[in-house]
Design a protein around this motif. Structure first.
Motif, PDB file in Angstrom:
ATOM      1  N   ARG A  96      -5.599   0.730  -0.630  1.00  0.00           N
ATOM      2  CA  ARG A  96      -4.210   0.680  -0.874  1.00  0.00           C
ATOM      3  C   ARG A  96      -3.613   1.932  -0.705  1.00  0.00           C
ATOM      4  O   ARG A  96      -2.425   2.184  -1.275  1.00  0.00           O
ATOM      5  CB  ARG A  96      -4.149   0.502  -2.602  1.00  0.00           C
ATOM      6  CG  ARG A  96      -4.885  -1.016  -3.002  1.00  0.00           C
ATOM      7  CD  ARG A  96      -3.850  -2.016  -2.306  1.00  0.00           C
ATOM      8  NE  ARG A  96      -4.212  -3.538  -2.768  1.00  0.00           N
ATOM      9  CZ  ARG A  96      -3.702  -4.333  -2.375  1.00  0.00           C
ATOM     10  NH1 ARG A  96      -2.486  -4.382  -1.610  1.00  0.00           N
ATOM     11  NH2 ARG A  96      -4.121  -5.592  -2.803  1.00  0.00           N
ATOM     12  N   ILE A  97      -4.149   2.626   0.082  1.00  0.00           N
ATOM     13  CA  ILE A  97      -3.523   4.027   0.376  1.00  0.00           C
ATOM     14  C   ILE A  97      -3.675   3.961   1.747  1.00  0.00           C
ATOM     15  O   ILE A  97      -4.737   4.065   2.536  1.00  0.00           O
ATOM     16  CB  ILE A  97      -4.092   5.015  -0.221  1.00  0.00           C
ATOM     17  CG1 ILE A  97      -3.340   6.421  -0.147  1.00  0.00           C
ATOM     18  CG2 ILE A  97      -5.762   5.634  -0.119  1.00  0.00           C
ATOM     19  CD1 ILE A  97      -3.691   7.433  -1.294  1.00  0.00           C
ATOM     20  N   ALA A 116      -2.124   6.313  -6.132  1.00  0.00           N
ATOM     21  CA  ALA A 116      -2.298   5.014  -5.547  1.00  0.00           C
ATOM     22  C   ALA A 116      -3.018   3.760  -6.530  1.00  0.00           C
ATOM     23  O   ALA A 116      -2.620   2.956  -7.088  1.00  0.00           O
ATOM     24  CB  ALA A 116      -3.024   4.858  -4.352  1.00  0.00           C
ATOM     25  N   LYS A 138      -4.907   9.800  -4.205  1.00  0.00           N
ATOM     26  CA  LYS A 138      -5.712   8.545  -4.694  1.00  0.00           C
ATOM     27  C   LYS A 138      -5.399   7.899  -6.176  1.00  0.00           C
ATOM     28  O   LYS A 138      -5.263   6.904  -6.262  1.00  0.00           O
ATOM     29  CB  LYS A 138      -7.138   8.588  -4.335  1.00  0.00           C
ATOM     30  CG  LYS A 138      -7.585   8.633  -3.055  1.00  0.00           C
ATOM     31  CD  LYS A 138      -9.151   8.768  -2.995  1.00  0.00           C
ATOM     32  CE  LYS A 138      -9.604   8.631  -1.492  1.00  0.00           C
ATOM     33  NZ  LYS A 138     -11.129   8.829  -1.538  1.00  0.00           N
ATOM     34  N   TYR A 193       0.889  -1.135   0.160  1.00  0.00           N
ATOM     35  CA  TYR A 193      -0.083   0.142  -0.185  1.00  0.00           C
ATOM     36  C   TYR A 193       0.788   1.227  -0.062  1.00  0.00           C
ATOM     37  O   TYR A 193       2.285   1.070   0.387  1.00  0.00           O
ATOM     38  CB  TYR A 193      -1.029   0.019   1.222  1.00  0.00           C
ATOM     39  CG  TYR A 193      -0.281   0.109   2.575  1.00  0.00           C
ATOM     40  CD1 TYR A 193       0.204   1.156   3.348  1.00  0.00           C
ATOM     41  CD2 TYR A 193      -0.218  -1.387   3.164  1.00  0.00           C
ATOM     42  CE1 TYR A 193       0.709   1.000   4.569  1.00  0.00           C
ATOM     43  CE2 TYR A 193       0.274  -1.284   4.271  1.00  0.00           C
ATOM     44  CZ  TYR A 193       0.830  -0.244   4.877  1.00  0.00           C
ATOM     45  OH  TYR A 193       1.458  -0.210   6.338  1.00  0.00           O
ATOM     46  N   LEU A 194       0.218   2.315  -0.226  1.00  0.00           N
ATOM     47  CA  LEU A 194       0.907   3.597  -0.493  1.00  0.00           C
ATOM     48  C   LEU A 194       0.838   4.497   0.651  1.00  0.00           C
ATOM     49  O   LEU A 194      -0.318   4.784   1.000  1.00  0.00           O
ATOM     50  CB  LEU A 194       0.688   4.396  -1.786  1.00  0.00           C
ATOM     51  CG  LEU A 194       1.301   5.610  -2.063  1.00  0.00           C
ATOM     52  CD1 LEU A 194       2.842   5.400  -2.352  1.00  0.00           C
ATOM     53  CD2 LEU A 194       0.449   6.441  -3.156  1.00  0.00           C
ATOM     54  N   ARG A 195       1.711   4.723   1.513  1.00  0.00           N
ATOM     55  CA  ARG A 195       1.798   5.709   2.685  1.00  0.00           C
ATOM     56  C   ARG A 195       1.812   7.333   2.144  1.00  0.00           C
ATOM     57  O   ARG A 195       2.813   7.664   1.494  1.00  0.00           O
ATOM     58  CB  ARG A 195       2.736   5.536   3.384  1.00  0.00           C
ATOM     59  CG  ARG A 195       2.663   3.952   4.277  1.00  0.00           C
ATOM     60  CD  ARG A 195       3.862   3.805   4.954  1.00  0.00           C
ATOM     61  NE  ARG A 195       5.064   4.003   4.179  1.00  0.00           N
ATOM     62  CZ  ARG A 195       6.340   3.955   4.764  1.00  0.00           C
ATOM     63  NH1 ARG A 195       6.533   3.966   5.990  1.00  0.00           N
ATOM     64  NH2 ARG A 195       7.239   4.273   3.944  1.00  0.00           N
ATOM     65  N   VAL A 196       0.959   8.130   2.475  1.00  0.00           N
ATOM     66  CA  VAL A 196       0.856   9.281   1.885  1.00  0.00           C
ATOM     67  C   VAL A 196       0.672  10.499   2.927  1.00  0.00           C
ATOM     68  O   VAL A 196      -0.446  10.457   3.877  1.00  0.00           O
ATOM     69  CB  VAL A 196      -0.347   9.760   0.778  1.00  0.00           C
ATOM     70  CG1 VAL A 196       0.021  10.876   0.131  1.00  0.00           C
ATOM     71  CG2 VAL A 196      -0.192   8.521  -0.256  1.00  0.00           C
ATOM     72  N   ASP A 211      -7.634   2.473  -5.747  1.00  0.00           N
ATOM     73  CA  ASP A 211      -6.983   3.240  -4.581  1.00  0.00           C
ATOM     74  C   ASP A 211      -7.662   2.441  -3.249  1.00  0.00           C
ATOM     75  O   ASP A 211      -7.298   2.801  -2.079  1.00  0.00           O
ATOM     76  CB  ASP A 211      -7.459   4.670  -4.603  1.00  0.00           C
ATOM     77  CG  ASP A 211      -9.050   5.078  -4.342  1.00  0.00           C
ATOM     78  OD1 ASP A 211      -9.229   5.274  -3.187  1.00  0.00           O
ATOM     79  OD2 ASP A 211      -9.350   5.068  -5.706  1.00  0.00           O
TER      80      ASP A 211
END
Length: 328
Positions: free
Chosen positions: A137-138, A127, A124, A93-96, A134
């Motif tokens: 996944r975020i 991601a 989003k 997953y993407l850490r934002v 998304d």
């Protein structure tokens, strides 16, 4: 202080406290949001792209110039090896890092208990470009203005999408995407204060976020002003309502969100500076920057950027996506 204003201030304080509580409870500061297992985005990887001899924009003359995409945006599952940060591949997953109290940009919707706004939707899309969706996944993590670069340097986030102006100074510490939004610094005051522009606040208190480009502009234009620094520009609004400061000077889109929250305030005067926003990643992730720029190019051309703009910022007037400029 009127009873109406007192109640409004109390509500603002309660909302800020609740935002912090909910963000922690939802795991947006440390633990990941729930997600459904899916193939790693690089499992079907294409050959590693040829390394570029172009260095990031460290010897900066034009901070808007980013790194050119290698070509069209690759499809999820076919992202070349070496493009995504190791943490994204490991975590899946993407850490934002995002703003969480800026109406129109990144703020809590108390009906859905979800963060929403222009920056949130832009994040989003990145991601979605990686995973094909998304959803789950975020992971959003609240960052203060002064904490955006440390969050990247400490590997607390993979990406920052948080009203971050691209500057040559910041290029020395992080890598930036191409410009995804053009903002400009202005001034917010109480409607009945009688101020017409920032020059009227000489010797008075002006609030802005610590570590922001806004502080430098205030000092340059009104050197006798008393600068009041807070973690985030939106923290200034309660101080303005209490009469503890005379004005707030920051990016116009952030001020628009404040004015929407408090109709007794108004944006006055002309634009004081240009503030081009970029997505930031940890220095040394050049291939990830090129991937993000490919995603931004797609958003510009397929109407996604325009759709996101109209949803959140359309009331500010018509706008087109900023044209990308590259250093290679």
């Amino acid at each position: 202080m009127t009873g109406h204003r007192s109640r409004r201030i109390r509500r603002a304080g309660i909302l800020l406290a609740c935002t912090a509580l909910i963000l922690t409870a939802c795991g947006t500061t440390r633990s990941p949001l729930p997600f459904n297992p899916a193939p790693r985005p690089a499992e079907n990887a294409s050959p590693t792209p040829q390394a570029s001899t172009q260095q990031p924009n460290r010897n900066c003359t034009d901070p808007r110039r980013s790194l050119r995409p290698h070509g069209p945006l690759p499809t999820p599952g076919n992202i070349p090896a070496g493009v995504l940060p190791a943490a994204v591949l490991k975590n899946r997953y993407l850490r934002v890092g995002v703003p969480t109290d800026a109406v129109l940009l990144g703020a809590m919707n108390w009906n859905t208990l979800q963060l929403e706004g222009f920056d949130i939707d832009m994040a989003k899309q990145v991601a979605k470009a990686i995973f094909g969706t998304d959803e789950g996944r975020i992971q959003f993590r609240a960052v203060t203005t002064d904490g955006r670069i440390p969050a990247l340097e400490n590997d607390d986030v993979d990406l920052v999408v948080a009203t971050m102006t691209i500057t040559c100074d910041r290029w020395q510490k992080v890598d930036f995407s191409s410009v995804y939004y053009e903002s400009g610094q202005k001034l917010l005051v109480q409607q009945d204060a009688g101020f017409a522009g920032i020059a009227d606040l000489a010797g008075r208190k002006i609030c802005a976020a610590s570590g922001s480009t806004s502080l430098r502009t205030i000092t340059r234009l009104v050197p006798t002003a008393i600068r009041v620094e807070v973690p985030n520009a939106t923290d200034c609004l309660v101080d303005l309502q209490r009469g503890q400061i005379d004005g707030i000077s920051t990016d116009d889109v952030i001020l628009a969100g404040m004015a929407e929250q408090d109709p007794t305030t108004v944006i006055v005067g002309s634009k004081l500076s240009d503030e081009p926003y970029g997505m930031a990643v940890k220095a040394g992730n050049e291939e990830f920057v090129r991937f993000i720029n490919a995603a931004l190019e797609k958003m510009r051309t397929d109407g996604t950027w325009k759709k996101i703009y109209q949803r959140w910022l359309g009331k500010l007037g018509d706008a087109s996506p900023p044209t990308a400029t590259y250093q290679d």
